[in-house]
Design a protein around this motif. Structure first.
Motif, PDB file in Angstrom:
ATOM      1  N   LEU A  91       0.828  -1.207   0.000  1.00  0.00           N
ATOM      2  CA  LEU A  91       0.000   0.000   0.000  1.00  0.00           C
ATOM      3  C   LEU A  91       0.862   1.256   0.000  1.00  0.00           C
ATOM      4  O   LEU A  91       0.598   2.218  -0.729  1.00  0.00           O
ATOM      5  N   GLN A  92       1.900   1.224   0.834  1.00  0.00           N
ATOM      6  CA  GLN A  92       2.705   2.432   0.979  1.00  0.00           C
ATOM      7  C   GLN A  92       3.569   2.698  -0.244  1.00  0.00           C
ATOM      8  O   GLN A  92       3.813   3.854  -0.584  1.00  0.00           O
ATOM      9  N   SER A  93       4.021   1.643  -0.899  1.00  0.00           N
ATOM     10  CA  SER A  93       4.856   1.868  -2.082  1.00  0.00           C
ATOM     11  C   SER A  93       3.996   2.138  -3.317  1.00  0.00           C
ATOM     12  O   SER A  93       4.395   2.873  -4.212  1.00  0.00           O
ATOM     13  N   GLY A  94       2.816   1.557  -3.363  1.00  0.00           N
ATOM     14  CA  GLY A  94       2.001   1.688  -4.561  1.00  0.00           C
ATOM     15  C   GLY A  94       1.158   2.947  -4.603  1.00  0.00           C
ATOM     16  O   GLY A  94       0.925   3.507  -5.675  1.00  0.00           O
ATOM     17  N   ASN A  95       0.695   3.402  -3.438  1.00  0.00           N
ATOM     18  CA  ASN A  95      -0.194   4.574  -3.394  1.00  0.00           C
ATOM     19  C   ASN A  95       0.340   5.580  -2.383  1.00  0.00           C
ATOM     20  O   ASN A  95      -0.363   5.988  -1.464  1.00  0.00           O
ATOM     21  N   ALA A  96       1.571   5.968  -2.556  1.00  0.00           N
ATOM     22  CA  ALA A  96       2.210   6.791  -1.533  1.00  0.00           C
ATOM     23  C   ALA A  96       1.454   8.091  -1.291  1.00  0.00           C
ATOM     24  O   ALA A  96       1.502   8.642  -0.192  1.00  0.00           O
ATOM     25  N   ASN A  97       0.752   8.603  -2.309  1.00  0.00           N
ATOM     26  CA  ASN A  97       0.055   9.878  -2.121  1.00  0.00           C
ATOM     27  C   ASN A  97      -1.458   9.719  -2.028  1.00  0.00           C
ATOM     28  O   ASN A  97      -2.202  10.666  -2.282  1.00  0.00           O
ATOM     29  N   ALA A  98      -1.914   8.512  -1.671  1.00  0.00           N
ATOM     30  CA  ALA A  98      -3.341   8.327  -1.438  1.00  0.00           C
ATOM     31  C   ALA A  98      -3.734   8.992  -0.137  1.00  0.00           C
ATOM     32  O   ALA A  98      -2.891   9.227   0.744  1.00  0.00           O
ATOM     33  N   ARG A  99      -5.018   9.303   0.018  1.00  0.00           N
ATOM     34  CA  ARG A  99      -5.492   9.900   1.264  1.00  0.00           C
ATOM     35  C   ARG A  99      -5.381   8.862   2.377  1.00  0.00           C
ATOM     36  O   ARG A  99      -5.689   7.681   2.165  1.00  0.00           O
ATOM     37  N   PRO A 100      -4.968   9.293   3.555  1.00  0.00           N
ATOM     38  CA  PRO A 100      -4.835   8.352   4.681  1.00  0.00           C
ATOM     39  C   PRO A 100      -6.124   7.575   4.928  1.00  0.00           C
ATOM     40  O   PRO A 100      -6.084   6.372   5.205  1.00  0.00           O
ATOM     41  N   ILE A 101      -7.269   8.234   4.849  1.00  0.00           N
ATOM     42  CA  ILE A 101      -8.530   7.545   5.100  1.00  0.00           C
ATOM     43  C   ILE A 101      -8.748   6.418   4.088  1.00  0.00           C
ATOM     44  O   ILE A 101      -9.304   5.362   4.428  1.00  0.00           O
ATOM     45  N   ASP A 102      -8.281   6.619   2.868  1.00  0.00           N
ATOM     46  CA  ASP A 102      -8.441   5.572   1.853  1.00  0.00           C
ATOM     47  C   ASP A 102      -7.478   4.417   2.100  1.00  0.00           C
ATOM     48  O   ASP A 102      -7.799   3.262   1.816  1.00  0.00           O
ATOM     49  N   GLN A 103      -6.321   4.732   2.635  1.00  0.00           N
ATOM     50  CA  GLN A 103      -5.395   3.658   3.006  1.00  0.00           C
ATOM     51  C   GLN A 103      -6.012   2.805   4.118  1.00  0.00           C
ATOM     52  O   GLN A 103      -5.958   1.573   4.073  1.00  0.00           O
ATOM     53  N   LEU A 104      -6.599   3.470   5.098  1.00  0.00           N
ATOM     54  CA  LEU A 104      -7.242   2.720   6.189  1.00  0.00           C
ATOM     55  C   LEU A 104      -8.382   1.861   5.643  1.00  0.00           C
ATOM     56  O   LEU A 104      -8.567   0.711   6.054  1.00  0.00           O
ATOM     57  N   ARG A 105      -9.128   2.426   4.735  1.00  0.00           N
ATOM     58  CA  ARG A 105     -10.229   1.671   4.135  1.00  0.00           C
ATOM     59  C   ARG A 105      -9.701   0.459   3.364  1.00  0.00           C
ATOM     60  O   ARG A 105     -10.295  -0.615   3.402  1.00  0.00           O
TER      61      ARG A 105
END
Lengths: 215, 215
Positions: A91-105
């Motif tokens: 997740l962190q390498s693939g979507n480094a600039n995603a919104r934190p809430i979307d990472q949690l989701r």
DNA sequence: GTCTATAAATGGATAGAC
DNA sequence: GTCTATCCATTTATAGAC
């Protein structure tokens, strides 16, 4: 078959590696069986005989690999934790600039998928012998702390950017996410039969993040 | 002490009632112990020896009251269901014109209070012997259906008046409420030590109805 | 390391006296 | 109905041959 062939210089290193790989593959098969049984019936109801039968080896052989039932279960818990960490890496390498809430989701969705696949060990009840064993297992505790730290960073970031309810203590959010990974609602809805896995996951994700009340 | 006294006309009916009451009181003590142990460690980890020890009677005496461990646990589940129905009664008679969503919230709060009091038996895992026993227990099944019907009416009413997310199937809402009654988040936050029972209940109610995301 | 066989302990359930 | 004592199946764990 002959030692001359097996000990040829070109094959010597692969030979040690081969044995080690067989050993690891066997242990991986054991841990997979334990993981599945833990997800299906929990620690207390799982028997070592069942594990041995599922792997297809004798029970005594199991005890050559793991010294106790608790260690058997702990190995499965550690592996799940490692899987989670690997997913966090991706997740962190693939979507480094995603919104934190979307990472949690995305993390929550992943845990639901793992659970629906029958691969999420159920939580040990609070005073289980497994619980005591886990708290003294460095690999497990370290893994859990790593996951908690990384989720915690997203939680505080999401509260800072206004996408996550900031009246909730971060620890309450963290525990809520952990608990959702074992939510019995998935099993209820699955046995109800009327909804697909995708629909079930979407519904549980919705109630978790958007709540039951209308918006 | 003498039979002349005990059999006097004035005391004869109370005497039968007294014995019956003693019997019921003993069974109630048994069910209470079972209920507490089910809440604490679950069906598999609970032993009949523990129950007998907690009640303070011999194990064989237990089996004069209940024919098996499953029946023991089923009696506790039935009693919890009866408590829930009594609470629903009080809600419906006391707040007949409250909003349906508030009635649902009150029910959820009640289940959290019961759980924090250590009196909510944990759900039997899906393929437990207890599960099979419960599905053939008329008192339990009838109680569960009654509770489900009454909650279901509030759920559809709340969706109709726009206070409950109407894109969720009512059955998903119902199962979500049932699952919250055993939410491990309460135990996590309790053992974390930093929050009072009231705070814990408010947080879990908030995540359940308003969700994790900011509004 | 794998097996068969068995030890050692636990847990659900019952016998039989009172 | 309560007790003590026991049965019997199951379960964790180990011994010892190969």
């Amino acid at each position: 078959m002959t030692s001359a062939v097996l000990k040829s210089p070109a094959e010597a290193p692969p030979k040690r590696s081969f044995r080690a790989q067989m050993h690891l593959a066997r242990e991986d098969a054991i841990v997979s069986a334990v993981n599945r049984l833990l997800a299906e019936k929990g620690f207390e109801a799982m028997t070592v005989d069942e594990v041995a039968a599922e792997v297809g080896i004798a029970k005594a052989s199991l005890y050559k690999h793991f010294p106790s039932k608790e260690d058997l279960a702990a190995a499965a818990m550690v592996r799940v934790m490692d899987r989670a960490r690997a997913f966090l890496d991706s997740l962190q390498s693939g979507n480094a600039n995603a919104r934190p809430i979307d990472q949690l989701r995305a993390v929550a969705r992943w845990t639901l998928e793992v659970q629906l696949a029958g691969e999420m060990p159920s939580l040990p009840s609070e005073n289980s012998s497994l619980r005591a064993s886990l708290t003294t297992n460095k690999a497990y505790v370290d893994g859990l702390m790593d996951v908690s730290d990384r989720l915690g960073a997203w939680i505080t970031a999401a509260q800072a950017d206004g996408s996550l309810n900031n009246s909730l203590p971060p620890i309450a959010v963290l525990y809520t996410l952990y608990a959702r990974a074992c939510d019995p609602v998935l099993g209820f809805l699955k046995s109800h039969g009327q909804y697909s896995s995708e629909q079930i996951i979407d519904m549980v994700l919705s109630t978790c993040f958007e709540g039951l009340q209308a918006r």
